[in-house]
Scaffold this active site. Structure first.
Site, PDB file in Angstrom:
ATOM      1  N   HIS A   1      -4.985   1.504   6.988  1.00 51.25           N
ATOM      2  CA  HIS A   1      -3.636   2.058   7.166  1.00 51.25           C
ATOM      3  C   HIS A   1      -3.414   3.192   6.150  1.00 51.25           C
ATOM      4  O   HIS A   1      -2.900   4.257   6.496  1.00 51.25           O
ATOM      5  CB  HIS A   1      -2.609   0.924   6.996  1.00 51.25           C
ATOM      6  N   GLU A   2      -3.822   2.959   4.893  1.00 58.65           N
ATOM      7  CA  GLU A   2      -3.608   3.971   3.845  1.00 58.65           C
ATOM      8  C   GLU A   2      -4.512   5.184   4.047  1.00 58.65           C
ATOM      9  O   GLU A   2      -4.081   6.326   3.864  1.00 58.65           O
ATOM     10  CB  GLU A   2      -3.820   3.361   2.451  1.00 58.65           C
TER      11      GLU A   2
ATOM     12  N   HIS B   1      -3.053   7.427   6.497  1.00 57.09           N
ATOM     13  CA  HIS B   1      -2.005   8.271   5.898  1.00 57.09           C
ATOM     14  C   HIS B   1      -2.609   9.555   5.320  1.00 57.09           C
ATOM     15  O   HIS B   1      -2.015  10.630   5.435  1.00 57.09           O
ATOM     16  CB  HIS B   1      -1.304   7.537   4.757  1.00 57.09           C
TER      17      HIS B   1
ATOM     18  N   GLN C   1       3.307   9.836   1.040  1.00 57.75           N
ATOM     19  CA  GLN C   1       4.553   9.064   1.071  1.00 57.75           C
ATOM     20  C   GLN C   1       5.426   9.323  -0.156  1.00 57.75           C
ATOM     21  O   GLN C   1       6.586   8.927  -0.179  1.00 57.75           O
ATOM     22  CB  GLN C   1       4.250   7.565   1.189  1.00 57.75           C
TER      23      GLN C   1
ATOM     24  N   GLY D   1       0.854  -1.188   0.000  1.00 56.39           N
ATOM     25  CA  GLY D   1       0.000   0.000   0.000  1.00 56.39           C
ATOM     26  C   GLY D   1       0.883   1.228   0.000  1.00 56.39           C
ATOM     27  O   GLY D   1       2.006   1.194   0.516  1.00 56.39           O
TER      28      GLY D   1
ATOM     29  N   CYS E   1       5.437   0.019   7.699  1.00 54.64           N
ATOM     30  CA  CYS E   1       5.140   1.128   6.797  1.00 54.64           C
ATOM     31  C   CYS E   1       6.420   1.501   6.046  1.00 54.64           C
ATOM     32  O   CYS E   1       7.483   1.590   6.663  1.00 54.64           O
ATOM     33  CB  CYS E   1       4.638   2.317   7.611  1.00 54.64           C
ATOM     34  N   LEU E   2       6.314   1.724   4.742  1.00 56.73           N
ATOM     35  CA  LEU E   2       7.501   2.067   3.948  1.00 56.73           C
ATOM     36  C   LEU E   2       8.139   3.367   4.420  1.00 56.73           C
ATOM     37  O   LEU E   2       9.329   3.579   4.214  1.00 56.73           O
ATOM     38  CB  LEU E   2       7.138   2.180   2.460  1.00 56.73           C
TER      39      LEU E   2
HETATM   40 NI    NI Z   1       2.265   3.278   5.653  1.00 59.10          NI
END
Ligand code: NI
Length: 184
Positions: free
Chosen positions: A137-138, A141, A51, A46, A95-96
């Site tokens: 989660h997204e 963000h 991000q 995701g 998370c990236l």
């Molecule tokens: Ni994330």
């Protein structure tokens, strides 16, 4: 397609509520393509626009690389909102934007989401299980929230030092990062 560097914990863009998309133009289409490419290159499932350093309400999801979910179609969520949730389940997340940190997060197990598709039509979907978790989660963000906001006080204490290092720009990953250069 372009691999975009990923913003890291501590950067303001990850804490801002994103701006809704008003209409779908070429820049949105190419953003979405680049986001899928960037996510795939980073082995993510995701990715949200903040991000890639854009405060815009767009997120992409693709969990089909996981055997168990190989039939799950990728999702492009434009201006998504959570309408309703049910249940509670705890699962480890990462998370990236927060490389190498994982912790248990409790979230609703089922979620009703409303978003726009590429024709700006409203779409309603009900998700449950793993895909529901990734979607939440997204969407978090897009509202400036990160999974580490939702972890237990004990985990927060344990991860405090590692998070501070990322905030200070002392962080590495096997994909390009945008490092925090502001003074902490
Ligand atoms: Ni994330």
């Amino acid at each position: 397609m372009k691999q975009l560097p990923i913003t890291t914990y501590g950067m303001d863009v990850l804490r801002k509520k994103t701006v809704p998309v008003k209409d779908i133009d070429n820049s949105i289409i190419s953003l979405v393509r680049n986001m899928f490419y960037t996510m795939d290159k980073a082995s993510g499932i995701g990715l949200a626009a903040p991000q890639v350093n854009l405060s815009l309400s767009v997120a992409v999801i693709d969990i089909s690389g996981i055997d168990e979910y190989k039939n799950q179609k990728p999702l492009v969520l434009i201006n998504p909102t959570v309408i309703e949730t049910h249940g509670k389940v705890t699962m480890e997340e990462g998370c990236l934007s927060i490389p190498d940190i994982r912790a248990d997060v409790e979230r609703p197990d089922e979620v009703h989401i409303r978003y726009h598709d590429f024709d700006m039509n409203e779409v309603d979907i009900e998700l449950s299980g793993f895909i529901a978790r990734v979607a939440q989660h997204e969407i978090d963000h897009l509202n400036g929230r990160l999974f580490v906001d939702l972890i237990s006080d004990e985990s927060k204490k344990e991860l405090k030092k590692e998070l501070l290092l990322i905030k200070k720009g002392i962080v590495e990953a096997d994909y390009p990062l945008l490092i925090n250069t502001e003074k902490v």
